[in-house]
Design an enzyme around this catalytic site. Structure first.
Site, mmCIF file in Angstrom:
data_model
loop_
_atom_site.group_PDB
_atom_site.id
_atom_site.type_symbol
_atom_site.label_atom_id
_atom_site.label_comp_id
_atom_site.label_asym_id
_atom_site.label_seq_id
_atom_site.Cartn_x
_atom_site.Cartn_y
_atom_site.Cartn_z
ATOM 1 N N GLY A 60 46.173 -25.870 49.143
ATOM 2 C CA GLY A 60 45.720 -24.487 49.039
ATOM 3 C C GLY A 60 46.813 -23.453 49.136
ATOM 4 O O GLY A 60 46.517 -22.259 49.157
ATOM 5 N N HIS B 227 53.898 -19.038 55.668
ATOM 6 C CA HIS B 227 53.020 -18.088 56.366
ATOM 7 C C HIS B 227 52.000 -18.869 57.183
ATOM 8 O O HIS B 227 51.534 -19.924 56.777
ATOM 9 C CB HIS B 227 52.330 -17.127 55.403
ATOM 10 C CG HIS B 227 51.658 -17.781 54.233
ATOM 11 N ND1 HIS B 227 52.354 -18.271 53.153
ATOM 12 C CD2 HIS B 227 50.359 -18.064 53.986
ATOM 13 C CE1 HIS B 227 51.516 -18.798 52.279
ATOM 14 N NE2 HIS B 227 50.289 -18.696 52.764
ATOM 15 N N HIS C 93 48.304 -18.369 58.773
ATOM 16 C CA HIS C 93 47.104 -17.527 58.787
ATOM 17 C C HIS C 93 46.515 -17.500 60.200
ATOM 18 O O HIS C 93 46.488 -18.532 60.891
ATOM 19 C CB HIS C 93 46.009 -18.125 57.891
ATOM 20 C CG HIS C 93 46.329 -18.257 56.446
ATOM 21 N ND1 HIS C 93 45.796 -17.417 55.483
ATOM 22 C CD2 HIS C 93 47.085 -19.157 55.764
ATOM 23 C CE1 HIS C 93 46.207 -17.800 54.274
ATOM 24 N NE2 HIS C 93 46.996 -18.861 54.415
HETATM 25 P P1 5GP Z 1 47.943 -19.374 50.854
HETATM 26 O O1 5GP Z 1 46.863 -19.521 49.809
HETATM 27 O O2 5GP Z 1 49.309 -19.509 50.214
HETATM 28 O O3 5GP Z 1 47.771 -20.231 52.065
HETATM 29 O O4 5GP Z 1 47.821 -17.890 51.399
HETATM 30 C C1 5GP Z 1 48.349 -16.782 50.723
HETATM 31 C C2 5GP Z 1 47.610 -15.583 51.209
HETATM 32 O O5 5GP Z 1 48.308 -14.429 50.812
HETATM 33 C C3 5GP Z 1 46.194 -15.467 50.634
HETATM 34 O O6 5GP Z 1 45.253 -15.477 51.712
HETATM 35 C C4 5GP Z 1 46.218 -14.141 49.883
HETATM 36 O O7 5GP Z 1 45.021 -13.414 50.012
HETATM 37 C C5 5GP Z 1 47.392 -13.420 50.521
HETATM 38 N N1 5GP Z 1 48.059 -12.481 49.633
HETATM 39 C C6 5GP Z 1 48.415 -12.706 48.346
HETATM 40 N N2 5GP Z 1 49.034 -11.624 47.841
HETATM 41 C C7 5GP Z 1 49.069 -10.703 48.845
HETATM 42 C C8 5GP Z 1 49.582 -9.361 48.935
HETATM 43 O O8 5GP Z 1 50.143 -8.804 47.987
HETATM 44 N N3 5GP Z 1 49.430 -8.712 50.116
HETATM 45 C C9 5GP Z 1 48.815 -9.311 51.198
HETATM 46 N N4 5GP Z 1 48.707 -8.578 52.312
HETATM 47 N N5 5GP Z 1 48.321 -10.563 51.144
HETATM 48 C C10 5GP Z 1 48.451 -11.247 49.989
#
Ligand code: 5GP
Ligand code: ZN
Length: 116
Positions: free
Chosen positions: A95, A102, A104
């Site tokens: 995911g 990062h 969450h």
């Molecule tokens: P991943 O899917 O990689 O675990 O999480 C990436 C997260 O980054 C997602 O929850 C998505 O909503 C968030 N995200 C993507 N682009 C941006 C952005 O431009 N600004 C912020 N604040 N969050 C973002």
């Protein structure tokens, strides 16, 4: 690890090229609200340096991990949040969609297990 990847979304957030709703930052980490929240509280803790994911950390990166988790703990404490989930997706199959490490933090609604 590189200090900055100009094509990386979260590196651009770190330097302010892309605006973010920041809750906390220090010399190593930044915590900001997720733009597409999956819970009433959904924040991301990231290192200032460009690191692709947890898989790119070395055995001597313990201080950085402590800084990331410590920042999330402070955000929870400051928000009076006692029940929360922390997740880090590693790899597209798990995911991960942004390839800058990062963590969450989600809170404010019931959480089911296992995650989808
Ligand atoms: P991943 O899917 O990689 O675990 O999480 C990436 C997260 O980054 C997602 O929850 C998505 O909503 C968030 N995200 C993507 N682009 C941006 C952005 O431009 N600004 C912020 N604040 N969050 C973002
Ligand atoms: Zn980056």
């Amino acid at each position: 690890m590189t200090e900055r990847d100009p094509n990386c979304l979260f590196c651009r957030i770190v330097v302010g090229e892309i605006p973010s709703d920041r809750l906390l930052e220090d010399d190593r980490v930044v915590v900001f609200r997720d733009v597409n929240p999956q819970a009433p509280t959904h924040v991301l803790a990231i290192p200032r340096a460009h690191i692709g994911s947890l898989a790119d950390l070395d055995d001597d990166d313990g201080e950085l991990l402590a800084a990331l988790f410590g920042a999330l703990r402070r955000v929870a404490e400051d928000g009076g949040i006692t029940d929360y989930r922390v997740i880090s997706n590693v790899g597209a199959g798990a995911g991960q969609s942004v390839f800058h490490l990062h963590i969450h933090l989600l809170a404010g609604r019931p959480m089911s297990w296992p995650p989808g």
